[in-house]
Design a protein around this motif. Structure first.
Motif, PDB file in Angstrom:
ATOM      1  N   LEU A 123      73.789   0.162  15.709  1.00  0.00           N
ATOM      2  CA  LEU A 123      73.930  -1.201  16.219  1.00  0.00           C
ATOM      3  C   LEU A 123      74.100  -1.204  17.740  1.00  0.00           C
ATOM      4  O   LEU A 123      73.519  -2.033  18.443  1.00  0.00           O
ATOM      5  N   HIS A 124      74.876  -0.264  18.253  1.00  0.00           N
ATOM      6  CA  HIS A 124      75.075  -0.132  19.700  1.00  0.00           C
ATOM      7  C   HIS A 124      73.739   0.101  20.399  1.00  0.00           C
ATOM      8  O   HIS A 124      73.437  -0.530  21.417  1.00  0.00           O
ATOM      9  N   ALA A 125      72.920   0.993  19.836  1.00  0.00           N
ATOM     10  CA  ALA A 125      71.617   1.289  20.440  1.00  0.00           C
ATOM     11  C   ALA A 125      70.713   0.059  20.426  1.00  0.00           C
ATOM     12  O   ALA A 125      70.040  -0.237  21.425  1.00  0.00           O
ATOM     13  N   VAL A 126      70.693  -0.679  19.326  1.00  0.00           N
ATOM     14  CA  VAL A 126      69.874  -1.889  19.233  1.00  0.00           C
ATOM     15  C   VAL A 126      70.353  -2.936  20.237  1.00  0.00           C
ATOM     16  O   VAL A 126      69.554  -3.563  20.939  1.00  0.00           O
ATOM     17  N   ALA A 127      71.667  -3.125  20.323  1.00  0.00           N
ATOM     18  CA  ALA A 127      72.224  -4.114  21.254  1.00  0.00           C
ATOM     19  C   ALA A 127      71.903  -3.747  22.705  1.00  0.00           C
ATOM     20  O   ALA A 127      71.516  -4.607  23.501  1.00  0.00           O
ATOM     21  N   ARG A 128      72.059  -2.491  23.032  1.00  0.00           N
ATOM     22  CA  ARG A 128      71.775  -2.036  24.395  1.00  0.00           C
ATOM     23  C   ARG A 128      70.289  -2.225  24.713  1.00  0.00           C
ATOM     24  O   ARG A 128      69.923  -2.682  25.791  1.00  0.00           O
ATOM     25  N   GLN A 129      69.430  -1.869  23.774  1.00  0.00           N
ATOM     26  CA  GLN A 129      67.989  -2.016  23.957  1.00  0.00           C
ATOM     27  C   GLN A 129      67.598  -3.486  24.144  1.00  0.00           C
ATOM     28  O   GLN A 129      66.683  -3.804  24.883  1.00  0.00           O
ATOM     29  N   ALA A 130      68.347  -4.380  23.495  1.00  0.00           N
ATOM     30  CA  ALA A 130      68.075  -5.810  23.612  1.00  0.00           C
ATOM     31  C   ALA A 130      68.649  -6.398  24.905  1.00  0.00           C
ATOM     32  O   ALA A 130      68.455  -7.575  25.187  1.00  0.00           O
ATOM     33  N   GLY A 131      69.363  -5.589  25.668  1.00  0.00           N
ATOM     34  CA  GLY A 131      69.916  -6.055  26.927  1.00  0.00           C
ATOM     35  C   GLY A 131      71.300  -6.667  26.822  1.00  0.00           C
ATOM     36  O   GLY A 131      71.807  -7.244  27.793  1.00  0.00           O
ATOM     37  N   ALA A 132      71.937  -6.549  25.676  1.00  0.00           N
ATOM     38  CA  ALA A 132      73.293  -7.091  25.504  1.00  0.00           C
ATOM     39  C   ALA A 132      74.296  -6.185  26.210  1.00  0.00           C
ATOM     40  O   ALA A 132      74.102  -4.973  26.289  1.00  0.00           O
ATOM     41  N   ARG A 133      75.344  -6.805  26.728  1.00  0.00           N
ATOM     42  CA  ARG A 133      76.421  -6.017  27.338  1.00  0.00           C
ATOM     43  C   ARG A 133      77.258  -5.415  26.217  1.00  0.00           C
ATOM     44  O   ARG A 133      77.750  -6.127  25.355  1.00  0.00           O
ATOM     45  N   VAL A 134      77.382  -4.116  26.217  1.00  0.00           N
ATOM     46  CA  VAL A 134      78.161  -3.421  25.189  1.00  0.00           C
ATOM     47  C   VAL A 134      79.083  -2.419  25.871  1.00  0.00           C
ATOM     48  O   VAL A 134      78.760  -1.873  26.928  1.00  0.00           O
ATOM     49  N   PRO A 135      80.244  -2.186  25.296  1.00  0.00           N
ATOM     50  CA  PRO A 135      81.159  -1.206  25.886  1.00  0.00           C
ATOM     51  C   PRO A 135      80.597   0.205  25.756  1.00  0.00           C
ATOM     52  O   PRO A 135      79.775   0.484  24.878  1.00  0.00           O
ATOM     53  N   ASP A 136      81.032   1.089  26.635  1.00  0.00           N
ATOM     54  CA  ASP A 136      80.647   2.483  26.505  1.00  0.00           C
ATOM     55  C   ASP A 136      81.087   2.976  25.133  1.00  0.00           C
ATOM     56  O   ASP A 136      82.189   2.665  24.670  1.00  0.00           O
ATOM     57  N   THR A 137      80.228   3.718  24.487  1.00  0.00           N
ATOM     58  CA  THR A 137      80.497   4.177  23.131  1.00  0.00           C
ATOM     59  C   THR A 137      80.173   5.658  23.039  1.00  0.00           C
ATOM     60  O   THR A 137      79.141   6.108  23.541  1.00  0.00           O
ATOM     61  N   LEU A 138      81.060   6.385  22.401  1.00  0.00           N
ATOM     62  CA  LEU A 138      80.879   7.819  22.204  1.00  0.00           C
ATOM     63  C   LEU A 138      80.922   8.115  20.712  1.00  0.00           C
ATOM     64  O   LEU A 138      81.837   7.675  20.016  1.00  0.00           O
ATOM     65  N   VAL A 139      79.949   8.830  20.222  1.00  0.00           N
ATOM     66  CA  VAL A 139      79.911   9.238  18.815  1.00  0.00           C
ATOM     67  C   VAL A 139      79.899  10.761  18.796  1.00  0.00           C
ATOM     68  O   VAL A 139      78.852  11.382  18.963  1.00  0.00           O
ATOM     69  N   PRO A 140      81.065  11.379  18.624  1.00  0.00           N
ATOM     70  CA  PRO A 140      81.128  12.849  18.633  1.00  0.00           C
ATOM     71  C   PRO A 140      80.312  13.464  17.505  1.00  0.00           C
ATOM     72  O   PRO A 140      80.305  12.965  16.374  1.00  0.00           O
ATOM     73  N   ARG A 141      79.616  14.553  17.819  1.00  0.00           N
ATOM     74  CA  ARG A 141      78.785  15.249  16.833  1.00  0.00           C
ATOM     75  C   ARG A 141      79.536  16.370  16.121  1.00  0.00           C
ATOM     76  O   ARG A 141      79.103  16.848  15.093  1.00  0.00           O
ATOM     77  N   SER A 142      80.645  16.814  16.713  1.00  0.00           N
ATOM     78  CA  SER A 142      81.420  17.907  16.133  1.00  0.00           C
ATOM     79  C   SER A 142      82.825  17.861  16.724  1.00  0.00           C
ATOM     80  O   SER A 142      83.087  17.113  17.672  1.00  0.00           O
ATOM     81  N   ARG A 143      83.709  18.683  16.207  1.00  0.00           N
ATOM     82  CA  ARG A 143      85.075  18.767  16.733  1.00  0.00           C
ATOM     83  C   ARG A 143      85.054  19.222  18.205  1.00  0.00           C
ATOM     84  O   ARG A 143      85.727  18.660  19.044  1.00  0.00           O
ATOM     85  N   ALA A 144      84.230  20.221  18.484  1.00  0.00           N
ATOM     86  CA  ALA A 144      84.143  20.734  19.863  1.00  0.00           C
ATOM     87  C   ALA A 144      83.609  19.659  20.810  1.00  0.00           C
ATOM     88  O   ALA A 144      84.119  19.488  21.923  1.00  0.00           O
ATOM     89  N   HIS A 145      82.606  18.921  20.367  1.00  0.00           N
ATOM     90  CA  HIS A 145      82.046  17.839  21.178  1.00  0.00           C
ATOM     91  C   HIS A 145      83.100  16.758  21.420  1.00  0.00           C
ATOM     92  O   HIS A 145      83.231  16.235  22.527  1.00  0.00           O
ATOM     93  N   ALA A 146      83.868  16.435  20.377  1.00  0.00           N
ATOM     94  CA  ALA A 146      84.934  15.429  20.513  1.00  0.00           C
ATOM     95  C   ALA A 146      85.984  15.898  21.516  1.00  0.00           C
ATOM     96  O   ALA A 146      86.399  15.137  22.396  1.00  0.00           O
ATOM     97  N   GLU A 147      86.415  17.139  21.398  1.00  0.00           N
ATOM     98  CA  GLU A 147      87.449  17.662  22.314  1.00  0.00           C
ATOM     99  C   GLU A 147      86.970  17.641  23.751  1.00  0.00           C
ATOM    100  O   GLU A 147      87.739  17.360  24.665  1.00  0.00           O
ATOM    101  N   LEU A 148      85.703  17.917  23.965  1.00  0.00           N
ATOM    102  CA  LEU A 148      85.143  17.915  25.317  1.00  0.00           C
ATOM    103  C   LEU A 148      84.975  16.498  25.862  1.00  0.00           C
ATOM    104  O   LEU A 148      85.461  16.171  26.947  1.00  0.00           O
ATOM    105  N   ARG A 149      84.318  15.618  25.110  1.00  0.00           N
ATOM    106  CA  ARG A 149      83.957  14.294  25.605  1.00  0.00           C
ATOM    107  C   ARG A 149      85.090  13.271  25.590  1.00  0.00           C
ATOM    108  O   ARG A 149      85.122  12.361  26.418  1.00  0.00           O
ATOM    109  N   LEU A 150      86.031  13.389  24.651  1.00  0.00           N
ATOM    110  CA  LEU A 150      87.111  12.402  24.573  1.00  0.00           C
ATOM    111  C   LEU A 150      88.046  12.481  25.780  1.00  0.00           C
ATOM    112  O   LEU A 150      88.761  11.527  26.056  1.00  0.00           O
ATOM    113  N   ARG A 151      88.005  13.553  26.492  1.00  0.00           N
ATOM    114  CA  ARG A 151      88.832  13.682  27.707  1.00  0.00           C
ATOM    115  C   ARG A 151      88.304  12.788  28.841  1.00  0.00           C
ATOM    116  O   ARG A 151      89.003  12.532  29.804  1.00  0.00           O
TER     117      ARG A 151
END
Length: 194
Positions: A123-151
């Motif tokens: 839904l975030h991707a569709v909204a962004r593609q449509a030009g809607a203002r959406v908050p930054d969104t992070l979808v972690p792919r793994s525990r390591a990715h979450a630990e790195l990006r959530l900081r």
């Protein structure tokens, strides 16, 4: 049996909604005996004068598998011409679409379509593609990715299940030291794959 020929039955869920109440009334007008199913005793749609029978289900939010099993059990043991879900139980019950459709007719969409409509990342991707203002969104792919990006997250932040309903799995985090713990607690509580 002769009873099946002359009596039409429908099982309707989502009795805490106007849609549920409308479905109860409309099916009754069409000549159906209506069984109203919900987890809550006070679900107003189940108390309509058009309801022939009430069925109490386990709490969907707390015991989703028991909810589905009880519903399937009811459909197995009582003849229904139709099963009509009216609210967000559709998202969870789509997992059981084949079993439900083997027991009765229903409007339940297939799981892929439901998840495509209800997935927050999609839904975030569709909204962004449509030009809607959406908050930054992070979808972690793994525990390591979450630990790195959530900081890197700005505060306050909201953690939300990627495929959740209502406020289930919603956590507000206002300080960095709580984010990783809250995120991994949510993953564990909902038994999500890494």
């Amino acid at each position: 049996s002769l009873e099946r020929v002359f009596i039409m039955r429908v099982l309707v869920t989502g009795m805490f909604t106007q849609a549920g109440l409308h479905a109860v009334r409309r099916f009754a007008e069409l000549g159906y005996q209506v069984t109203a199913a919900d987890s809550h005793q006070l679900a107003f749609g189940a108390h309509s004068r058009y309801v022939t029978r009430r069925l109490r289900l386990p709490l969907l939010r707390q015991e989703p598998v028991r909810y589905a099993w009880r519903l399937l059990e009811e459909l197995e043991h009582t003849h229904y011409d139709y099963f009509f879900p009216t609210f967000e139980e559709v998202f969870f019950l789509a997992r059981y679409g084949a079993e439900l459709k083997a027991l009765t007719r229903t409007v339940l969409p297939n799981r892929a379509d439901v998840l495509g409509l209800h997935d927050k990342a999609a839904l975030h991707a569709v909204a962004r593609q449509a030009g809607a203002r959406v908050p930054d969104t992070l979808v972690p792919r793994s525990r390591a990715h979450a630990e790195l990006r959530l900081r890197e997250v700005d505060y306050p932040a909201v953690i939300k299940l990627r495929q959740g309903c209502n406020a289930g799995g919603l956590v507000f985090v206002d300080e960095p030291r709580r984010l990783l713990g809250e995120y991994f607690a949510l993953v564990a509580r909902h038994d999500l794959a890494e």
